[in-house]
Scaffold this active site. Structure first.
Site, PDB file in Angstrom:
ATOM      1  N   ARG A   1     -31.950  26.929 -22.897  1.00 54.25           N
ATOM      2  CA  ARG A   1     -31.350  27.459 -21.806  1.00 54.25           C
ATOM      3  C   ARG A   1     -32.143  28.450 -21.000  1.00 54.25           C
ATOM      4  O   ARG A   1     -32.238  28.367 -19.921  1.00 54.25           O
ATOM      5  CB  ARG A   1     -30.089  28.179 -22.322  1.00 54.25           C
ATOM      6  CG  ARG A   1     -28.963  27.122 -22.603  1.00 54.25           C
ATOM      7  CD  ARG A   1     -28.026  27.819 -23.098  1.00 54.25           C
ATOM      8  NE  ARG A   1     -26.915  26.923 -23.257  1.00 54.25           N
ATOM      9  CZ  ARG A   1     -25.783  27.175 -23.934  1.00 54.25           C
ATOM     10  NH1 ARG A   1     -25.443  28.474 -24.436  1.00 54.25           N
ATOM     11  NH2 ARG A   1     -24.639  26.182 -24.383  1.00 54.25           N
TER      12      ARG A   1
ATOM     13  N   GLY B   1     -12.677  36.479 -34.633  1.00 56.19           N
ATOM     14  CA  GLY B   1     -11.251  37.265 -35.070  1.00 56.19           C
ATOM     15  C   GLY B   1     -10.188  36.290 -35.798  1.00 56.19           C
ATOM     16  O   GLY B   1      -9.868  36.957 -36.807  1.00 56.19           O
TER      17      GLY B   1
ATOM     18  N   GLY C   1      -9.566  41.499 -31.442  1.00 56.62           N
ATOM     19  CA  GLY C   1     -10.081  40.380 -30.713  1.00 56.62           C
ATOM     20  C   GLY C   1      -9.316  39.140 -31.362  1.00 56.62           C
ATOM     21  O   GLY C   1      -9.560  39.048 -32.691  1.00 56.62           O
TER      22      GLY C   1
ATOM     23  N   ASP D   1     -15.168  45.848 -24.419  1.00 53.70           N
ATOM     24  CA  ASP D   1     -14.626  46.681 -24.960  1.00 53.70           C
ATOM     25  C   ASP D   1     -14.812  47.350 -26.439  1.00 53.70           C
ATOM     26  O   ASP D   1     -15.122  48.438 -26.671  1.00 53.70           O
ATOM     27  CB  ASP D   1     -13.008  46.424 -24.857  1.00 53.70           C
ATOM     28  CG  ASP D   1     -12.543  45.887 -23.594  1.00 53.70           C
ATOM     29  OD1 ASP D   1     -13.219  46.105 -22.573  1.00 53.70           O
ATOM     30  OD2 ASP D   1     -11.815  44.939 -23.667  1.00 53.70           O
TER      31      ASP D   1
ATOM     32  N   SER E   1     -23.215  28.998 -30.888  1.00 53.94           N
ATOM     33  CA  SER E   1     -22.267  30.201 -30.910  1.00 53.94           C
ATOM     34  C   SER E   1     -20.824  29.851 -31.515  1.00 53.94           C
ATOM     35  O   SER E   1     -20.410  30.822 -32.304  1.00 53.94           O
ATOM     36  CB  SER E   1     -22.015  30.581 -29.250  1.00 53.94           C
ATOM     37  OG  SER E   1     -21.000  29.568 -28.714  1.00 53.94           O
TER      38      SER E   1
ATOM     39  N   GLU F   1     -19.338  37.256 -30.652  1.00 55.65           N
ATOM     40  CA  GLU F   1     -20.379  37.606 -29.497  1.00 55.65           C
ATOM     41  C   GLU F   1     -20.675  39.364 -29.219  1.00 55.65           C
ATOM     42  O   GLU F   1     -21.541  39.431 -28.926  1.00 55.65           O
ATOM     43  CB  GLU F   1     -19.876  36.982 -28.078  1.00 55.65           C
ATOM     44  CG  GLU F   1     -21.004  36.907 -26.985  1.00 55.65           C
ATOM     45  CD  GLU F   1     -20.680  36.394 -25.759  1.00 55.65           C
ATOM     46  OE1 GLU F   1     -19.691  35.823 -25.786  1.00 55.65           O
ATOM     47  OE2 GLU F   1     -21.388  36.338 -24.756  1.00 55.65           O
TER      48      GLU F   1
END
Length: 607
Positions: free
Chosen positions: A314, A52, A47, A249, A424, A408
């Protein structure tokens, strides 16, 4: 063009030139050592998003450590590059009253107390430092009069805390990271789809991937693997702000080797996706003062969050939008029903300086110029709070030695039941750095404990699978199964859920899984076979979608983004704990782990 805009455009163009030059290099998308089978990496990162690349940079600081980043696309294409609003950290440039402790409390409250407070305290301490590291690395932050980077206030935050680059913050971060990785000569294995992490009896051997250009199955031995493959928002396919690559994945690969999927039911729906396609209008819109209006022109957030209004968290704002639509105070019908996001009272100069991408997106996809008219918006699947079970936040280690997770795809238990806006980007960078340091330290003190014969056997099995699946001439199509999956996930496991709907979704997914087992891929060639990639990704999404439903059925309460109409109250007595979903035969089993409570005792959330 202002000087600031000129610098931003120049930085983006420079990064594009660097990236273009890299990929014009006549070698290939894969280092020769990987192609020949002679490569052995100390740290292999799957990633190329923020987590990453940050992990790669940190791992490369250890002398003698061989590091590579594998990605199924070009390195600068990821969910990180789509992040818009900003990067949280209590740097106190704009508001001196802020602190890591207040940031921690906001995060815990926003998470509806389903986070581990020791991990949150570590994150908020490190995120403030991270902002200064980014500034030093050359990111083009918006500035205030004294020359320091400016910070804006996002939803659920007590103070102005998010440093930003207009509304392209993730793009600026990722290109800065990529430039630094090129400088450190880190290997990139690009356009390679992860198929399997090979680990037997607790011993990591490496990974198997397919070169998307040639269709060749590759084995890559590694002492350690950091999984940083992003979320799984494409389980809602037609109603998500995520890139097409967000197919879970890495989570699916970890599930297959016995690493649990933690809190899968905690899927965040962002309140301001465009009505027509779910593309995000950044939370920075509300940060800069945009109003939410129903069909009568009423600022309806006064009904749900009278103090915070549009800057509530949110989960609360998204559920309020949906309630207005369900009460008949929205516009349109069906999937395209919506309310309005209104910018007309904001000075045009502010929009041009800080929200130029928001204006462009509304114009491009809705035909609305936000200078003159409000944009129609509705909730859209945006973020995965759940993910790979990380058992030590100080290293990002999983239960299998040598396998780490960050970003994530991981669940370090910082975001709990609802992530705050701008948490995030700082989270992926803080824990990417943590994972990179820990993996490098582990690799330096360990030999290769894997088995290359097992990797060869896995490659042979994938070649057989490719031949078998791509030669089918009958069966349902991948696209048909995918669309039906998305509809049942949105209708039955979406913003509001209940027992009946979730059981309907489970039944639908089992039928779709049966179709998938005999479906047509539609292309048997090896060269650039994107149909086979779509087939692999759909298999991952079906598995994770069932995990979302399984977790949703088990959690008989409403907490944060998990809102059950048949259990509308939070139930701390029975569910102040993490859901752990693991494979058991062809199905799943559910276990629980208590949440780590620190100084902030759970109370009712009010905004």
């Amino acid at each position: 063009m202002s000087r600031r805009t000129f610098l931003k455009v120049g930085a983006a163009a420079g990064a594009a030139v660097v990236a273009g030059a890299y990929f014009a290099w006549p070698g290939s998308n894969i280092p020769e050592a990987v192609r020949s089978g002679s490569a052995l990496y100390d740290v292999l990162i799957i990633g190329s998003g923020g987590a990453g690349m940050r992990a790669a940079l940190e791992a490369s600081k250890q002398k003698g450590i061989k590091v590579a980043v594998m990605t199924k696309m070009a390195p600068t294409r990821s969910a990180t590059t789509m992040a818009q609003g900003g990067i949280n950290g209590a740097a106190r440039n704009t508001d001196t009253k802020d602190s890591p402790e207040i940031h921690a409390f906001d995060t815990v409250k926003g998470a509806d107390y389903l986070c581990d407070q020791d991990a949150v305290a570590y994150y908020t301490e490190e995120s403030a430092k991270m902002l200064f590291e980014l500034d030093y690395s050359g990111i083009a932050f918006n500035r205030q009069e004294d020359g320091r980077f400016h910070q804006r206030k996002m939803g659920g935050s007590s103070y102005a805390r998010a440093a930003y680059s207009a509304d392209i913050s993730g793009h600026a971060v990722l290109h800065t990271m990529f430039e630094q990785c090129l400088k450190e000569n880190i290997d990139f294995i690009s356009e390679c789809q992860l198929l399997e992490i090979v680990a037997m009896n607790g011993k990591l051997s490496g990974v198997v991937a397919v070169d998307m250009r040639s269709g060749e199955m590759l084995s890559v031995p590694a002492k350690t693997v950091i999984v940083a493959t992003g979320g799984y928002g494409r389980a809602y396919w037609v109603r998500t702000s995520n890139p097409y690559s967000s197919t879970g994945d890495g989570i699916a690969a970890c599930l297959n080797i016995g690493i649990p999927f933690k809190d899968p039911e905690m899927v965040q729906f962002h309140p301001t996706g465009l009505a027509s396609n779910g593309v995000l209008l950044s939370e920075s819109s509300r940060s800069e003062g945009a109003h939410l209006l129903n069909s009568s022109g009423e600022r309806f957030m006064a009904r749900y969050a009278p103090k915070a209004m549009e800057l509530g968290p949110r989960d609360l704002v998204c559920q309020s939008v949906e309630k207005e639509i369900l009460a008949g105070r929205g516009i349109g019908e069906g999937l395209k029903a919506a309310v309005y996001l209104d910018f007309r009272h904001i000075p045009k100069a502010i929009i041009q300086e800080r929200l130029f991408q928001v204006r462009q997106l509304a114009l491009q996809f809705e035909g609305v110029d936000i200078f003159d008219a409000p944009a129609p918006i509705r909730g859209t699947c945006h973020y995965s709070m759940g993910g790979i079970d990380v058992v030590d936040y100080k290293t990002c280690a999983t239960k299998i030695a040598g396998i780490y997770a960050a970003g994530e795809c991981s669940c370090i238990s910082v975001h709990g039941a609802n992530r705050l806006g701008a948490n995030s980007l700082s989270e992926v960078l803080v824990f990417g750095k943590t994972a990179g340091a820990a993996a490098a330290a582990y690799a330096k003190g360990a030999g290769y404990e894997g088995d290359k014969e097992k990797l060869k056997a896995a490659v042979a099995a994938w070649n057989r699978k490719f031949d078998e699946t791509t030669k089918r001439s009958q069966g349902a199509s991948v696209a048909m199964i995918r669309d039906k999956m998305a509809m049942t996930m949105w209708n039955n496991a979406g913003i509001f859920r209940n027992e009946k709907g979730l059981r309907q979704a489970m039944g639908d997914m089992q039928e779709l899984q049966a179709m998938y087992n005999t479906c047509q891929v539609g292309d048997s060639s090896r060269t650039c076979n994107t149909a086979f990639m779509n087939y692999i990704e759909l298999g991952n999404l079906l598995r994770l979608g069932k995990g979302i439903i399984y977790g949703g059925l088990a959690r008989k309460e409403s907490r944060g983004s998990h809102s059950r109409t048949d259990f509308p109250q939070r139930d701390d007595k029975n569910f102040l704990q993490h859901t752990l979903i693991s494979k058991e035969g062809d199905g799943f089993k559910t276990e629980y782990r208590p949440v780590m409570i620190g100084q902030y005792k759970p109370v009712e959330r009010k905004y």
